[in-house]
Design an enzyme around this catalytic site. Structure first.
Site, PDB file in Angstrom:
ATOM      1  N   GLY A 290      -1.498   5.647   6.606  1.00  0.00           N
ATOM      2  CA  GLY A 290      -2.270   5.239   7.775  1.00  0.00           C
ATOM      3  C   GLY A 290      -2.190   3.745   8.005  1.00  0.00           C
ATOM      4  O   GLY A 290      -2.026   3.282   9.136  1.00  0.00           O
ATOM      5  N   LYS A 291      -2.288   2.972   6.938  1.00  0.00           N
ATOM      6  CA  LYS A 291      -2.208   1.519   7.056  1.00  0.00           C
ATOM      7  C   LYS A 291      -0.808   1.073   7.480  1.00  0.00           C
ATOM      8  O   LYS A 291      -0.654   0.123   8.257  1.00  0.00           O
ATOM      9  CB  LYS A 291      -2.584   0.857   5.728  1.00  0.00           C
ATOM     10  CG  LYS A 291      -4.064   0.875   5.414  1.00  0.00           C
ATOM     11  CD  LYS A 291      -4.347   0.043   4.179  1.00  0.00           C
ATOM     12  CE  LYS A 291      -5.835   0.009   3.857  1.00  0.00           C
ATOM     13  NZ  LYS A 291      -6.119  -0.850   2.684  1.00  0.00           N
TER      14      LYS A 291
ATOM     15  N   HIS B 263     -11.181  -4.642  12.554  1.00  0.00           N
ATOM     16  CA  HIS B 263     -11.136  -5.781  11.640  1.00  0.00           C
ATOM     17  C   HIS B 263      -9.721  -6.013  11.126  1.00  0.00           C
ATOM     18  O   HIS B 263      -9.256  -7.146  11.049  1.00  0.00           O
ATOM     19  CB  HIS B 263     -12.094  -5.538  10.472  1.00  0.00           C
ATOM     20  CG  HIS B 263     -11.865  -4.230   9.763  1.00  0.00           C
ATOM     21  ND1 HIS B 263     -11.923  -3.011  10.399  1.00  0.00           N
ATOM     22  CD2 HIS B 263     -11.574  -3.945   8.464  1.00  0.00           C
ATOM     23  CE1 HIS B 263     -11.676  -2.050   9.533  1.00  0.00           C
ATOM     24  NE2 HIS B 263     -11.461  -2.592   8.352  1.00  0.00           N
TER      25      HIS B 263
ATOM     26  N   ASP C 111      -7.186  -6.509   1.999  1.00  0.00           N
ATOM     27  CA  ASP C 111      -8.328  -5.913   1.327  1.00  0.00           C
ATOM     28  C   ASP C 111      -9.433  -5.863   2.363  1.00  0.00           C
ATOM     29  O   ASP C 111      -9.675  -6.839   3.078  1.00  0.00           O
ATOM     30  CB  ASP C 111      -8.763  -6.723   0.106  1.00  0.00           C
ATOM     31  CG  ASP C 111      -9.731  -5.935  -0.763  1.00  0.00           C
ATOM     32  OD1 ASP C 111      -9.561  -4.704  -0.883  1.00  0.00           O
ATOM     33  OD2 ASP C 111     -10.659  -6.543  -1.330  1.00  0.00           O
TER      34      ASP C 111
ATOM     35  N   GLY D  93     -11.270   6.508   5.637  1.00  0.00           N
ATOM     36  CA  GLY D  93     -12.330   5.740   5.013  1.00  0.00           C
ATOM     37  C   GLY D  93     -13.679   6.031   5.649  1.00  0.00           C
ATOM     38  O   GLY D  93     -14.065   7.189   5.848  1.00  0.00           O
TER      39      GLY D  93
ATOM     40  N   THR E 273       0.844  -1.189   0.000  1.00  0.00           N
ATOM     41  CA  THR E 273       0.000   0.000   0.000  1.00  0.00           C
ATOM     42  C   THR E 273       0.881   1.241   0.000  1.00  0.00           C
ATOM     43  O   THR E 273       2.050   1.178   0.406  1.00  0.00           O
ATOM     44  CB  THR E 273      -0.929   0.028   1.236  1.00  0.00           C
ATOM     45  OG1 THR E 273      -1.811   1.154   1.140  1.00  0.00           O
ATOM     46  CG2 THR E 273      -0.129   0.144   2.517  1.00  0.00           C
TER      47      THR E 273
ATOM     48  N   ASN F  58      -0.754   3.854   1.417  1.00  0.00           N
ATOM     49  CA  ASN F  58      -1.558   4.513   2.442  1.00  0.00           C
ATOM     50  C   ASN F  58      -0.747   4.556   3.737  1.00  0.00           C
ATOM     51  O   ASN F  58      -0.531   3.527   4.388  1.00  0.00           O
ATOM     52  CB  ASN F  58      -2.863   3.729   2.643  1.00  0.00           C
ATOM     53  CG  ASN F  58      -3.813   4.396   3.613  1.00  0.00           C
ATOM     54  OD1 ASN F  58      -3.412   4.858   4.676  1.00  0.00           O
ATOM     55  ND2 ASN F  58      -5.080   4.423   3.272  1.00  0.00           N
TER      56      ASN F  58
ATOM     57  N   ASP G  60     -14.523   5.268   8.715  1.00  0.00           N
ATOM     58  CA  ASP G  60     -14.411   5.314  10.182  1.00  0.00           C
ATOM     59  C   ASP G  60     -15.294   6.379  10.828  1.00  0.00           C
ATOM     60  O   ASP G  60     -15.889   6.137  11.881  1.00  0.00           O
ATOM     61  CB  ASP G  60     -12.959   5.544  10.604  1.00  0.00           C
ATOM     62  CG  ASP G  60     -12.090   4.307  10.434  1.00  0.00           C
ATOM     63  OD1 ASP G  60     -12.641   3.228  10.162  1.00  0.00           O
ATOM     64  OD2 ASP G  60     -10.866   4.419  10.587  1.00  0.00           O
TER      65      ASP G  60
END
Length: 210
Positions: free
Chosen positions: A22-23, A193, A82, A166, A18, A20, A168
């Protein structure tokens, strides 16, 4: 899925598939908490790796597609996830289309606003939903592992909080009065999750990367 060991001795870097940030930060926290001593890097270190088409029909399929592509291109173990929001009254959608629900991939604000418009006439008690995540580990040898995690909750009318991304800001987890975006990083990681999927994957990392 293969369970044979692969001889990746000495591997100390792991690519998260990714860009991203944040991830990437989230996974670093999760693996640190699980005492997995790996350096987590993102795709910004591999500008030659372009966009990977997510052609799977499930979260697990898409995660594996991305993880294998990045492992092959980088020559390093790779993790991909994903995930998405599955709203019961929308028959589980947006699901695997969560990141591009509005038609523009990664446009969080547009995606969120479209979803709110679609459930605007639905009573609060019927807005049950869950976040789902599949996390996949792929080694350059082709070996793979997949784990999954789920977080159940409700969709609220008005976005609240700035700590998440997202969907959230409109998702209140079960047992909470705050949205996922109002939780601290530690609180969110403990129940999310993605946190659940990655925590389940962590001991498998230790098993195949040593």
């Amino acid at each position: 899925m293969s369970t044979e060991r692969t001889g990746t001795a000495g591997a100390d870097r792991l690519v998260l598939a990714t860009r991203n940030t944040g991830k990437i930060v989230e996974l670093r926290h999760i693996l640190a908490d699980a005492s997995v001593p790996l350096e987590i890097i993102g795709l910004e270190e591999f500008p030659q790796i372009g966009d990977i088409a997510e052609t799977g029909l499930t979260f697990a399929e898409n995660a594996l597609i991305k993880a294998h592509a990045v492992a092959r291109a980088s020559g390093l173990p790779a993790i991909a996830d994903d995930s998405g929001l599955c709203v019961d009254v929308l028959n589980g959608m947006p699901g695997i289309f969560s990141a591009r629900w509005s038609g523009r991939h990664g446009d969080d604000v547009a995606n969120l606003n479209l979803l709110l418009a679609q459930v605007s006439d639905v009573a609060q008690e019927h807005r049950s939903a869950h976040f789902a995540c599949a996390a996949a580990l792929a080694l350059p040898s082709g070996e793979e592992r997949v784990t999954e995690g789920v977080l159940r909750g409700l969709i609220v009318d008005t976005p609240r909080g700035t700590n998440g991304f997202g969907y959230d800001p409109i998702f209140v987890p079960e047992g909470e009065s705050r949205t996922a975006a109002e939780l601290s990083a530690a609180e969110k990681n403990a129940i999310s999750h993605r946190g659940r999927a990655f925590r389940t994957l962590a001991p498998l990392l230790a098993e195949v990367i040593s």
